[in-house]
Motif scaffolding. Sequence first.
Motif, PDB file in Angstrom:
ATOM      1  N   LYS A  51      -8.307   2.174   0.275  1.00  0.00           N
ATOM      2  CA  LYS A  51      -8.331   0.767   0.677  1.00  0.00           C
ATOM      3  C   LYS A  51      -7.700   0.636   2.054  1.00  0.00           C
ATOM      4  CE  LYS A  51      -5.484  -2.063  -1.315  1.00  0.00           C
ATOM      5  NZ  LYS A  51      -4.829  -2.928  -2.331  1.00  0.00           N
ATOM      6  N   ALA A  52      -8.311  -0.191   2.889  1.00  0.00           N
ATOM      7  CA  ALA A  52      -7.754  -0.501   4.213  1.00  0.00           C
ATOM      8  C   ALA A  52      -7.455  -1.996   4.267  1.00  0.00           C
ATOM      9  CB  ALA A  52      -8.730  -0.123   5.307  1.00  0.00           C
ATOM     10  N   THR A  53      -6.216  -2.348   4.643  1.00  0.00           N
ATOM     11  CA  THR A  53      -5.799  -3.757   4.678  1.00  0.00           C
ATOM     12  C   THR A  53      -5.425  -4.133   6.097  1.00  0.00           C
ATOM     13  OG1 THR A  53      -4.924  -3.534   2.439  1.00  0.00           O
ATOM     14  CG2 THR A  53      -4.185  -5.425   3.731  1.00  0.00           C
ATOM     15  N   LEU A  54      -6.026  -5.239   6.583  1.00  0.00           N
ATOM     16  CA  LEU A  54      -5.722  -5.709   7.928  1.00  0.00           C
ATOM     17  C   LEU A  54      -4.272  -6.168   7.982  1.00  0.00           C
ATOM     18  CD1 LEU A  54      -7.099  -6.247  10.695  1.00  0.00           C
ATOM     19  CD2 LEU A  54      -7.443  -8.618   9.909  1.00  0.00           C
ATOM     20  N   ASN A  55      -3.554  -5.671   8.980  1.00  0.00           N
ATOM     21  CA  ASN A  55      -2.149  -6.063   9.098  1.00  0.00           C
ATOM     22  C   ASN A  55      -1.946  -7.075  10.224  1.00  0.00           C
ATOM     23  OD1 ASN A  55      -2.048  -4.590  11.543  1.00  0.00           O
ATOM     24  ND2 ASN A  55      -1.517  -2.705  10.423  1.00  0.00           N
ATOM     25  N   TYR A 100      -4.903  -1.642  10.717  1.00  0.00           N
ATOM     26  CA  TYR A 100      -5.125  -1.530   9.288  1.00  0.00           C
ATOM     27  C   TYR A 100      -4.030  -0.675   8.650  1.00  0.00           C
ATOM     28  CZ  TYR A 100      -9.803  -3.452   9.923  1.00  0.00           C
ATOM     29  OH  TYR A 100     -10.857  -4.263  10.228  1.00  0.00           O
ATOM     30  N   ASP A 101      -3.638  -1.072   7.452  1.00  0.00           N
ATOM     31  CA  ASP A 101      -2.787  -0.250   6.611  1.00  0.00           C
ATOM     32  C   ASP A 101      -3.680   0.422   5.577  1.00  0.00           C
ATOM     33  OD1 ASP A 101      -0.443  -1.021   7.906  1.00  0.00           O
ATOM     34  OD2 ASP A 101      -0.271  -2.832   6.653  1.00  0.00           O
ATOM     35  N   TYR A 102      -3.482   1.729   5.402  1.00  0.00           N
ATOM     36  CA  TYR A 102      -4.374   2.496   4.522  1.00  0.00           C
ATOM     37  C   TYR A 102      -3.621   2.921   3.265  1.00  0.00           C
ATOM     38  CZ  TYR A 102      -7.432   2.658   8.566  1.00  0.00           C
ATOM     39  OH  TYR A 102      -8.241   2.301   9.624  1.00  0.00           O
ATOM     40  N   ASN A 103      -4.175   2.519   2.148  1.00  0.00           N
ATOM     41  CA  ASN A 103      -3.600   2.917   0.860  1.00  0.00           C
ATOM     42  C   ASN A 103      -4.116   4.305   0.491  1.00  0.00           C
ATOM     43  OD1 ASN A 103      -2.123   2.133  -1.665  1.00  0.00           O
ATOM     44  ND2 ASN A 103      -4.145   2.609  -2.534  1.00  0.00           N
ATOM     45  N   ALA A 135       0.839  -1.205   0.000  1.00  0.00           N
ATOM     46  CA  ALA A 135       0.000   0.000   0.000  1.00  0.00           C
ATOM     47  C   ALA A 135       0.869   1.247   0.000  1.00  0.00           C
ATOM     48  CB  ALA A 135      -0.895  -0.010   1.226  1.00  0.00           C
TER      49      ALA A 135
END
Length: 473
Positions: A149-153, A158-161, A27
Motif C-alpha cells: 500500500k502507498a499512502t500520500l503524505n 508517499y509512505d509505503y506499507n 504504515a
Amino acid sequence: MKKMKKIFAALLTLAMVLGMSMTTFAANATATISVDGLATTGTNTATYVKILEPDVTAEGGYKFVDGVDIAGYDTAKNFMDASVENQKAALKAEETVLPTATDGIITNNVFSATVEAGYYVVNITNTAGANEPTVIYDNPMIVSVEYDKATLNSTGGYDYNVVENDSDNTVTAKYTTIPVTKSGEDKANKDETVEVAGTATYEIVTFIPSEVAKFTVTDVLENATYKTDTVKVAIEGIGNVEEEEGVVTFPTTDPDANDMVITLTNYLKNSDGTSNAGKKVTITYDVTVSGTRVNNTVTPDDGKHTYTPASEELYTGGAQLIKYKEDGKTVMEGATFVLYKEVESEKYYAKVDDNNVLTGWTTDKTDNAIKLTTGKDGIVFVDGLDVGTYYFEEVEAPEGYSVITTPEAVEVTTANTTKEATYTRAEASMTDTTLSSLPSTGGIGTTIFTIGGCIIMIAAAGLFFASRRKESK
C-alpha cells in the motif's frame, strides 16, 4: 446540560484513544531482509546495497535508485521481469554501476538488515581460518521487501506499507563451489607417518548444499581397509546420523571394501520443510594400513554444484643396514639379521612379506621373526615402518666370520618416508672386526708344530729305552 457534558467527555475520550492508536494504524515502514544457510566454517562478511525503490508512478511500481545503472536494463520493470540468472549476470557485468555498499551484520551465520521497501543486492564472502575450507558463495544475492500500500503524505510524497514476513524477505545462500577437506594422521602419533598394519584416522568436512535433490559423499581408499565400526557422520545441529539406514554404505558386501558412500539426501531439509543448507558435515573413521603409501580421495556429489575432490596421503618409512667386512669397505654377503623395536622394555620383532614390507610384529624371535639376509650389495632392509628407533640384530654370520652381538640402531624420521620425492631409507652400517682363527690357504699352518712334537716324542722314547738298557747291564 449534564447530558451534553457526558457526550463531550465520551467524544474526548474517543479522540484520545484514536490519537494513541495512530502508531498502530500507521504504515509499517521497515522490514528485515536476511540470508541464511551460511557456512559455519571460516569468517563470513556481508555488504548490501539498495538498487530499486518504490515508485507508484512508475511501471511495475519501482524505479532504479539514483546512481544505479544495470547493464542491459533501461527500466526497473524490465529488470524485475528478468529471470534470476539474468539479473545476477547483469549485476556482475563490468558496465553495471551500483552505489557504495553498506557493511552488513552476521549473527549466528545469518545475515540480516532492517530496511525500507525495495530490492537489495547482498554479497557475502568467506575467509578461511587455519586448516579450514573456504566457501565460495554464488554472489550477488537478490533480496526484496515488497510493499502492499502507498499512502500520500503531507509532503506530497508517499509512505509505503511493507510486507514484514514475505517469503522474498529471506533467501538461502548458494555456493558456486562447496568445499570439502580431508585430513588424516597416524592414530597414535598424530602425524602423517604410519606403519603398515597400523591404524590411521581420517576426517572429512563439507557442507550441506542448497536447492538440490540429492547429496552423497564418496570416499575411496588405496592401500588401506576401513574399520567399518568406527565410521561417524555428524551434521551440525542434528547430531550423529551414521546409524540411520542407508547413510553409510559400502559398494560390496566385503567389509574391507576400499570405497565408502555417505548418503545425506534425507537431511537436506528438516521434517518441517526448513533447509539445512550450509550446515557442516563431519565424517570420521579409522583404517588399517596395508601398503607403504595410503592414498585417499573424497568427492561429494549433488548433481548441481561444482566440487573439487579432496585428497590426503599418509606415508610409511623404511630402514636399512649395510654389512661390511673388516676393512670397512667391502660389503658382506650372507649375513643374517632380524629387525626389532622396543616397547616398554619388550622387544618386538618384524614380520615382513616377500618384498620386505612390514606385515606385523611378534615377541617370538626364534620361530616367528623374519630373518633378513644380505645379498651381494651387503644390504638388508624393511619398508612400511613408522617414525621411531629400530635395531638390526645379527643372528647368523657367513662361514669364517663371527656374529656381532651388539645390535645396530637406526632412526626413522619423516625424511625417510614415501612422502619424499626421492625415497631414502634410514641407514646404518655394521663392520665385521673379528675373524675366527683359521690358517691361510697355502701356508705351513700347524705342520711344523706337528713334526716338532713328533721329534720330541721320539727323542724322549729313545732316551727312555736307552736308560733302561743301561740299568739292565
